[in-house]
Design a protein around this motif. Structure first.
Motif, short mmCIF file in Angstrom:
data_model
loop_
_atom_site.label_atom_id
_atom_site.label_comp_id
_atom_site.label_asym_id
_atom_site.label_seq_id
_atom_site.Cartn_x
_atom_site.Cartn_y
_atom_site.Cartn_z
N GLY A 188 90.93 94.25 86.83
CA GLY A 188 90.79 94.12 85.39
C GLY A 188 89.37 93.83 84.94
N GLN A 189 89.07 94.33 83.77
CA GLN A 189 87.88 93.90 83.05
C GLN A 189 88.26 92.85 82.00
OE1 GLN A 189 88.29 97.37 84.01
NE2 GLN A 189 87.08 96.45 85.65
N ALA A 190 89.56 92.73 81.76
CA ALA A 190 90.08 91.72 80.85
C ALA A 190 91.48 91.32 81.32
CB ALA A 190 90.13 92.25 79.42
N TRP A 191 91.91 90.15 80.88
CA TRP A 191 93.26 89.64 81.14
C TRP A 191 93.91 89.37 79.79
CZ3 TRP A 191 94.33 84.32 79.93
CH2 TRP A 191 95.63 83.90 80.25
N VAL A 192 95.20 89.70 79.68
CA VAL A 192 95.93 89.59 78.42
C VAL A 192 97.14 88.67 78.59
CG1 VAL A 192 97.16 90.83 76.60
CG2 VAL A 192 95.28 91.95 77.81
N THR A 193 97.40 87.84 77.60
CA THR A 193 98.61 87.04 77.57
C THR A 193 99.13 86.96 76.15
OG1 THR A 193 99.60 84.88 78.14
CG2 THR A 193 97.36 84.85 77.26
N THR A 194 100.44 86.71 76.03
CA THR A 194 101.05 86.40 74.73
C THR A 194 101.48 84.93 74.68
OG1 THR A 194 103.22 87.11 75.55
CG2 THR A 194 101.89 88.76 74.39
N GLY A 195 101.11 84.17 75.70
CA GLY A 195 101.53 82.78 75.77
C GLY A 195 102.74 82.62 76.68
N THR A 204 106.20 73.67 70.74
CA THR A 204 105.23 73.23 69.75
C THR A 204 103.88 73.88 70.00
OG1 THR A 204 104.45 71.35 71.06
CG2 THR A 204 106.40 71.00 69.65
N ALA A 205 103.01 73.81 69.00
CA ALA A 205 101.67 74.36 69.16
C ALA A 205 100.93 73.66 70.30
CB ALA A 205 100.90 74.23 67.85
N ALA A 206 101.10 72.35 70.41
CA ALA A 206 100.42 71.60 71.47
C ALA A 206 100.92 72.03 72.85
CB ALA A 206 100.64 70.10 71.27
N GLN A 207 102.24 72.23 72.98
CA GLN A 207 102.78 72.70 74.25
C GLN A 207 102.24 74.09 74.59
OE1 GLN A 207 106.94 72.30 73.17
NE2 GLN A 207 107.22 70.57 74.57
N SER A 208 102.10 74.94 73.59
CA SER A 208 101.58 76.28 73.82
C SER A 208 100.14 76.23 74.32
CB SER A 208 101.66 77.10 72.54
OG SER A 208 101.11 78.39 72.72
N VAL A 209 99.33 75.38 73.72
CA VAL A 209 97.94 75.24 74.15
C VAL A 209 97.87 74.82 75.62
CG1 VAL A 209 95.86 73.82 73.88
CG2 VAL A 209 96.96 74.83 71.87
N GLU A 210 98.71 73.86 76.00
CA GLU A 210 98.69 73.40 77.39
C GLU A 210 99.17 74.50 78.34
OE1 GLU A 210 97.25 70.68 78.65
OE2 GLU A 210 96.56 70.64 76.56
N ALA A 211 100.17 75.27 77.91
CA ALA A 211 100.65 76.38 78.74
C ALA A 211 99.55 77.43 78.93
CB ALA A 211 101.89 77.01 78.11
N THR A 242 103.45 83.07 70.16
CA THR A 242 103.39 81.64 70.44
C THR A 242 104.22 80.92 69.38
OG1 THR A 242 101.39 81.41 69.10
CG2 THR A 242 101.08 81.86 71.46
N PRO A 243 104.45 79.61 69.53
CA PRO A 243 105.29 78.91 68.54
C PRO A 243 104.79 79.04 67.10
CG PRO A 243 105.03 77.56 70.48
CD PRO A 243 104.12 78.74 70.67
N GLU A 244 103.47 79.26 66.91
CA GLU A 244 102.95 79.38 65.55
C GLU A 244 103.40 80.68 64.87
OE1 GLU A 244 99.68 77.37 68.03
OE2 GLU A 244 101.18 78.94 68.28
N LYS A 245 103.76 81.69 65.68
CA LYS A 245 104.22 82.98 65.19
C LYS A 245 103.28 83.49 64.09
CE LYS A 245 109.02 81.90 66.35
NZ LYS A 245 108.80 80.52 66.82
#
Length: 300
Positions: A188-195, A204-211, A242-245
Motif C-alpha cells: 500500500g501507499q495508503a491504509w484505509v479504515t472506517t473505524g 461513543t466518540a471516545a471509544q471510537s478514537v481509542e479503537a 463511526t458513532p458520530e455518523k
C-alpha cells in the motif's frame, strides 16, 4: 501534520442529469480526491439507480483536470486481477495519472453472491485478498506476467505500456485485521479504515478514537515486521461509519473538531460523503460546501 480532505460521490445520478456536474463541483471545491464505491449495488440504494464505478471514473476523468479520482473500495467479490489491471491502466492513462485504487477484502453484501457463488467465509475472503493484491501489483508493474495461484492466475498477460504513474498507480488498502494490515504494509501507499464496526450503533466518540488509535498502532507493527516505516503510508478515514455518523457534517465547527482529533491520531486524509437527500448520507449542502472550502484552514 498536513491533513487532506476528500469526498465520496456515489454513482447514483445519470451522467447527463447531474452526475457530471457533481464531479466538476468537487474539483471546484478543492477536494484532494473524489472517490466512488465499487459495488454492483449497495444497501439502502439497492432498488434505485446505481452505475458502474470504473466507467463513472473514466467519465469523471474527462470532466475534470486536477482532481484525483479513485475507488473506495474495490474488492475481489466480482473482480479478477487480470481484467481489473487492464481497466486501471486505461483509466490511469485517460486521467493523466490521477487514479488511486482503494482496495479491500469485501464483505457479505449483495456483491458477494451476485455471480451465483456462495458467500465466502472471513477466512476465504482473507485468503483471496492475500492472493489478489500481490498479483494485481505485478500486473500493474510488469509488462508480461504469468502466475499460477490457488484462486487467481495469469497466463502471459501483457499490460503495455503500464501505468502513467510509476511504478504503478497507488493502492489504498482497507484493512483492520492482521493479514490485511500486512498487505497494506507490503503493497500500500495508503491504509484505509472506517473505524470499528462494533461501535457503530452503540459506541461513543471516545471509544471510537481509542479503537482507531489501536488500529494505527497495529498498522505500525505490521510495517515494522516488513521493514517499512509506517510514516510512508497515508492513513485514510472514511467517515459516516463511526458513532458520530453524519453528525460529522452537521456544522463546520463540529467537523473542525472531529478533523483535528483524528489528525492528531495520525490520519492524513479524511473522506466525507457527498450529500444525498432522503438517504443515510443526507446532509445540508451549504454546510458540506463550507466544510470543503473552510475546514482545513481552521485547523490549528
Amino acid at each position: 501534520m498536513t491533513l487532506r480532505l476528500s469526498t465520496v460521490i456515489l454513482p447514483v445520478d445519470r451522467w447527463h442529469e447531474g452526475g457530471r456536474e457533481t464531479w466538476r463541483r468537487a474539483e471546484e471545491l478543492g477536494f484532494h480526491t473524489a472517490y466512488t464505491y465499487d459495488h454492483l449495488s449497495w444497501r439502502t440504494f439497492r432498488d434505485g439507480p446505481w452505475f458502474g464505478a470504473l466507467p463513472t471514473l473514466t467519465a469523471a476523468a474527462t470532466a475534470t483536470e486536477r482532481l484525483r479520482l479513485g475507488t473506495l473500495v474495490t474488492s475481489p467479490n466480482f473482480r479478477h486481477p487480470v481484467t481489473l489491471a487492464k481497466e486501471l491502466i486505461t483509466l490511469d492513462d485517460v486521467s493523466g495519472g490521477r487514479i488511486t485504487l482503494g482496495i479491500g477484502a469485501g464483505g457479505n453484501g449483495f456483491d458477494a453472491t451476485a455471480l451465483g457463488q456462495e458467500p465466502w467465509t472471513p477466512k476465504e475472503r482473507a485468503d483471496r485478498f492475500g492472493e489478489f493484491v500481490p498479483l494485481l501489483d505485478r500486473l500493474l508493474t510488469e509488462d508480461v506476467v504469468t502466475e499460477r495461484g490457488t484462486f487467481y492466475s495469469a497466463d502471459e498477460v501483457r499490460n503495455i505500456p503500464g501505468c502513467v504513474q510509476r511504478p504503478r498507480l497507488p493502492f489504498a488498502v482497507a484493512a483492520t485485521g492482521p493479514r490485511g494490515m500486512r498487505l497494506a504494509a507490503r503493497h500500500g501507499q495508503a491504509w484505509v479504515t472506517t473505524g470499528d464496526p462494533k461501535l457503530y450503533e452503540t459506541g461513543t466518540a471516545a471509544q471510537s478514537v481509542e479503537a482507531l488509535r489501536g488500529q494505527i498502532e497495529r498498522l505500525g507493527k505490521a510495517c515494522a515486521e516488513t521493514g517499512r516505516d509506517v510514516a510512508e503510508l497515508d492513513k485514510v478515514l472514511l467517515t459516516s461509519f463511526t458513532p458520530e455518523k453524519n453528525a460529522v457534517l452537521s456544522s463546520l465547527e463540529g467537523f473542525v473538531d472531529f478533523a483535528g482529533t483524528h489528525r492528531d491520531l495520525g490520519f492524513t486524509e479524511i473522506v466525507i460523503h457527498w450529500p444525498i437527500q432522503d438517504s443515510v448520507f443526507a446532509a445540508d449542502q451549504a454546510v458540506f460546501e463550507s466544510i470543503a472550502t473552510e475546514a482545513l484552514s481552521r485547523l490549528g
